[in-house]
Design a protein around this motif. Structure first.
Motif, PDB file in Angstrom:
ATOM      1  N   TRP A 168     -42.852  33.716 -25.389  1.00  0.00           N
ATOM      2  CA  TRP A 168     -44.277  33.470 -25.626  1.00  0.00           C
ATOM      3  C   TRP A 168     -45.070  33.971 -24.423  1.00  0.00           C
ATOM      4  CZ3 TRP A 168     -48.146  32.815 -28.671  1.00  0.00           C
ATOM      5  CH2 TRP A 168     -49.264  32.051 -28.357  1.00  0.00           C
ATOM      6  N   ILE A 169     -46.062  34.806 -24.682  1.00  0.00           N
ATOM      7  CA  ILE A 169     -46.959  35.315 -23.647  1.00  0.00           C
ATOM      8  C   ILE A 169     -48.317  34.662 -23.897  1.00  0.00           C
ATOM      9  CG2 ILE A 169     -47.947  37.380 -22.577  1.00  0.00           C
ATOM     10  CD1 ILE A 169     -45.588  38.910 -24.034  1.00  0.00           C
ATOM     11  N   PRO A 170     -48.577  33.513 -23.272  1.00  0.00           N
ATOM     12  CA  PRO A 170     -49.752  32.714 -23.658  1.00  0.00           C
ATOM     13  C   PRO A 170     -51.082  33.407 -23.398  1.00  0.00           C
ATOM     14  CG  PRO A 170     -48.715  31.829 -21.666  1.00  0.00           C
ATOM     15  CD  PRO A 170     -47.782  32.854 -22.214  1.00  0.00           C
ATOM     16  N   GLU A 171     -51.157  34.224 -22.343  1.00  0.00           N
ATOM     17  CA  GLU A 171     -52.432  34.871 -22.027  1.00  0.00           C
ATOM     18  C   GLU A 171     -52.871  35.847 -23.114  1.00  0.00           C
ATOM     19  OE1 GLU A 171     -50.268  33.593 -18.391  1.00  0.00           O
ATOM     20  OE2 GLU A 171     -49.735  34.931 -20.072  1.00  0.00           O
ATOM     21  N   LYS A 172     -51.914  36.378 -23.863  1.00  0.00           N
ATOM     22  CA  LYS A 172     -52.232  37.316 -24.942  1.00  0.00           C
ATOM     23  C   LYS A 172     -51.909  36.750 -26.327  1.00  0.00           C
ATOM     24  CE  LYS A 172     -51.755  41.659 -22.348  1.00  0.00           C
ATOM     25  NZ  LYS A 172     -52.980  42.357 -22.808  1.00  0.00           N
ATOM     26  N   LYS A 173     -51.368  35.531 -26.358  1.00  0.00           N
ATOM     27  CA  LYS A 173     -50.975  34.877 -27.610  1.00  0.00           C
ATOM     28  C   LYS A 173     -50.009  35.748 -28.422  1.00  0.00           C
ATOM     29  CE  LYS A 173     -55.100  31.975 -27.967  1.00  0.00           C
ATOM     30  NZ  LYS A 173     -56.242  31.538 -28.803  1.00  0.00           N
ATOM     31  N   ILE A 174     -49.060  36.350 -27.691  1.00  0.00           N
ATOM     32  CA  ILE A 174     -48.021  37.176 -28.303  1.00  0.00           C
ATOM     33  C   ILE A 174     -46.731  36.365 -28.356  1.00  0.00           C
ATOM     34  CG2 ILE A 174     -46.603  39.248 -28.070  1.00  0.00           C
ATOM     35  CD1 ILE A 174     -48.964  40.523 -26.550  1.00  0.00           C
ATOM     36  N   LEU A 175     -46.096  36.332 -29.526  1.00  0.00           N
ATOM     37  CA  LEU A 175     -44.819  35.643 -29.702  1.00  0.00           C
ATOM     38  C   LEU A 175     -43.773  36.660 -30.134  1.00  0.00           C
ATOM     39  CD1 LEU A 175     -43.117  33.028 -29.881  1.00  0.00           C
ATOM     40  CD2 LEU A 175     -43.875  32.814 -32.262  1.00  0.00           C
ATOM     41  N   ILE A 176     -42.758  36.864 -29.296  1.00  0.00           N
ATOM     42  CA  ILE A 176     -41.615  37.702 -29.652  1.00  0.00           C
ATOM     43  C   ILE A 176     -40.541  36.757 -30.147  1.00  0.00           C
ATOM     44  CG2 ILE A 176     -39.876  39.338 -28.863  1.00  0.00           C
ATOM     45  CD1 ILE A 176     -43.003  39.040 -26.820  1.00  0.00           C
ATOM     46  N   ALA A 177     -40.415  36.654 -31.458  1.00  0.00           N
ATOM     47  CA  ALA A 177     -39.546  35.643 -32.068  1.00  0.00           C
ATOM     48  C   ALA A 177     -38.347  36.229 -32.783  1.00  0.00           C
ATOM     49  CB  ALA A 177     -40.345  34.775 -33.041  1.00  0.00           C
ATOM     50  N   SER A 178     -38.340  37.547 -32.978  1.00  0.00           N
ATOM     51  CA  SER A 178     -37.202  38.212 -33.598  1.00  0.00           C
ATOM     52  C   SER A 178     -36.790  37.491 -34.896  1.00  0.00           C
ATOM     53  CB  SER A 178     -36.055  38.321 -32.597  1.00  0.00           C
ATOM     54  OG  SER A 178     -35.087  39.234 -33.029  1.00  0.00           O
ATOM     55  N   GLU A 179     -35.472  37.333 -35.131  1.00  0.00           N
ATOM     56  CA  GLU A 179     -35.030  36.736 -36.404  1.00  0.00           C
ATOM     57  C   GLU A 179     -35.311  35.250 -36.537  1.00  0.00           C
ATOM     58  OE1 GLU A 179     -32.307  40.395 -36.341  1.00  0.00           O
ATOM     59  OE2 GLU A 179     -33.398  39.159 -34.921  1.00  0.00           O
ATOM     60  N   SER A 214     -51.434  35.191 -32.086  1.00  0.00           N
ATOM     61  CA  SER A 214     -52.296  36.293 -32.524  1.00  0.00           C
ATOM     62  C   SER A 214     -51.504  37.556 -32.839  1.00  0.00           C
ATOM     63  CB  SER A 214     -53.347  36.617 -31.455  1.00  0.00           C
ATOM     64  OG  SER A 214     -54.245  35.549 -31.284  1.00  0.00           O
ATOM     65  N   THR A 215     -50.326  37.699 -32.205  1.00  0.00           N
ATOM     66  CA  THR A 215     -49.433  38.834 -32.469  1.00  0.00           C
ATOM     67  C   THR A 215     -48.023  38.298 -32.596  1.00  0.00           C
ATOM     68  OG1 THR A 215     -50.838  40.339 -31.181  1.00  0.00           O
ATOM     69  CG2 THR A 215     -48.598  41.067 -31.652  1.00  0.00           C
ATOM     70  N   LEU A 216     -47.412  38.500 -33.760  1.00  0.00           N
ATOM     71  CA  LEU A 216     -46.077  37.977 -34.045  1.00  0.00           C
ATOM     72  C   LEU A 216     -45.107  39.137 -34.174  1.00  0.00           C
ATOM     73  CD1 LEU A 216     -44.178  35.617 -34.817  1.00  0.00           C
ATOM     74  CD2 LEU A 216     -44.844  36.022 -37.206  1.00  0.00           C
ATOM     75  N   CYS A 217     -44.028  39.075 -33.405  1.00  0.00           N
ATOM     76  CA  CYS A 217     -43.045  40.155 -33.365  1.00  0.00           C
ATOM     77  C   CYS A 217     -41.708  39.678 -33.908  1.00  0.00           C
ATOM     78  CB  CYS A 217     -42.872  40.644 -31.939  1.00  0.00           C
ATOM     79  SG  CYS A 217     -44.398  41.218 -31.174  1.00  0.00           S
ATOM     80  N   PRO A 218     -41.437  39.902 -35.198  1.00  0.00           N
ATOM     81  CA  PRO A 218     -40.092  39.639 -35.727  1.00  0.00           C
ATOM     82  C   PRO A 218     -39.108  40.668 -35.182  1.00  0.00           C
ATOM     83  CG  PRO A 218     -41.764  39.662 -37.466  1.00  0.00           C
ATOM     84  CD  PRO A 218     -42.386  40.262 -36.245  1.00  0.00           C
ATOM     85  N   GLY A 219     -37.860  40.560 -35.622  1.00  0.00           N
ATOM     86  CA  GLY A 219     -36.834  41.443 -35.090  1.00  0.00           C
ATOM     87  C   GLY A 219     -36.840  42.837 -35.666  1.00  0.00           C
ATOM     88  N   HIS A 220     -37.412  43.000 -36.860  1.00  0.00           N
ATOM     89  CA  HIS A 220     -37.298  44.280 -37.553  1.00  0.00           C
ATOM     90  C   HIS A 220     -38.503  44.521 -38.473  1.00  0.00           C
ATOM     91  CE1 HIS A 220     -33.116  44.469 -36.240  1.00  0.00           C
ATOM     92  NE2 HIS A 220     -33.001  43.205 -36.628  1.00  0.00           N
TER      93      HIS A 220
END
Length: 316
Positions: A168-179, A214-220
């Motif tokens: 979680w990158i709180p300053e940009k509300k980016i979540l790299i959550a993959s699978e 605000s930005t969600l990063c799944p694995g694929h």
């Protein structure tokens, strides 16, 4: 919005290599990478990262988990950028110390190179997977500051694997959550990715769905932005429940036969999918794990009776 391309997703944050098997890049005074995809796609990742960073080097690489399609290019990255630090959980480090796990990672990455031909991808390599060391052991709840006022928070989100961290990158509300949040294909169908524990997977996903992403990063395959982040995670919860119900019915109809159940599930959720899609050997391994996980859960919950050794289907 659903973004299915490489390039800049939000200011300073990029998808590199291939959207089906991405490496994420957070630019800044200390550039950070997230996951390392297929070994075969190493030249594409390197090309894109160099285009973005120029002569600068990424400082740290965060790994979500130890699966072959998330660590494949690490060895290549370390050769190009020797000072790159690789960060992951202690459980990832333990997996990478097992010879049989490394052999499987090599085998699946070699198969992925063959699969890329069917995807129509150019510029990939057939070089083998290269083992590597973990430089930074992360613990649940760790918060790692990066120069430039950014922070990477480590969230333990088991269920897909036991070694799984989301970032979680709180300053940009980016979540790299993959699978941990499932994987949606082009039709909107979301593959539920619990390989070791359905309830842990669902609990992890439910916690992530409450975050102001605000930005969600799944694995694929795609990145979600704006309202589609929460919509994806809530839909993923629904898909997980429906998948568990579907597989449970098939297992009961097949008297707990894992292989026959896997074949029926494959015909429903894999065979008709368009390319690019997960290489078949990896899909079969994952689906067998999901089916076994659900069968064990059904037995624990009293929804099915364990089979005697004489009754157990061949291969279980």
């Amino acid at each position: 919005m659903r973004v299915e391309t490489t390039g800049e997703i939000t200011p300073g944050f990029f998808v590199t290599g291939h959207p089906g098997v991405p490496v994420y890049l957070l630019d800044g005074p200390q550039p950070a990478l997230f996951d390392a995809g297929f070994t075969a796609l190493s030249p594409l990742y390197l090309r894109d990262i160099r285009t973005i960073l120029g002569n600068r080097a990424p400082a740290i690489l965060f790994l979500t988990h130890s699966h072959f399609d998330h660590i494949g290019a690490v060895g290549f990255f370390k050769e190009v950028w020797p000072d790159l630090r690789v960060a992951a959980s202690a459980r990832v480090q333990a997996v990478l110390q097992r010879p049989n796990a490394l052999n499987l990672i090599r085998k699946l990455n070699a198969g992925a190179a063959r699969a890329l031909k069917t995807w129509g991808v150019d510029g990939y390599t057939e070089e083998p997977f290269r083992p590597f060391e973990i430089d930074v052991i992360l613990s649940p709840g760790d918060s790692m500051p990066l120069a430039g006022g950014l922070t990477v928070e480590c969230l333990e989100t088991p269920g897909h694997t036991w070694d799984f961290f989301s970032y979680w990158i709180p300053e940009k509300k980016i979540l790299i959550a993959s699978e941990a949040v499932g994987v949606a294909d082009q039709s909107g169908y979301i593959v539920s990715e619990f390989l070791v524990d359905f309830d842990a997977y669902r609990e992890s996903l439910a916690r992530l769905a409450l975050m102001p992403v605000s930005t969600l990063c799944p694995g694929h395959k795609a990145v979600m932005t704006g309202p589609d982040c929460a919509a994806h995670m809530n839909s993923s919860l629904d898909h997980a429940d429906r998948y568990a119900a579907m597989v449970g019915k098939i297992l009961l109809a097949e008297d707990g036969d894992i292989e026959r159940t896997v074949a029926r599930v494959k015909s429903i959720e894999y065979d008709s999918k368009p390319l690019p899609k997960q290489p078949e050997p990896a899909y079969l391994l994952n689906t067998q794990a999901r089916v076994k996980t659900l069968w064990s859960r059904m037995i624990r919950n009293g929804e099915a009776a364990p089979l005697s050794r004489a009754e157990a289907p061949k291969g279980c």
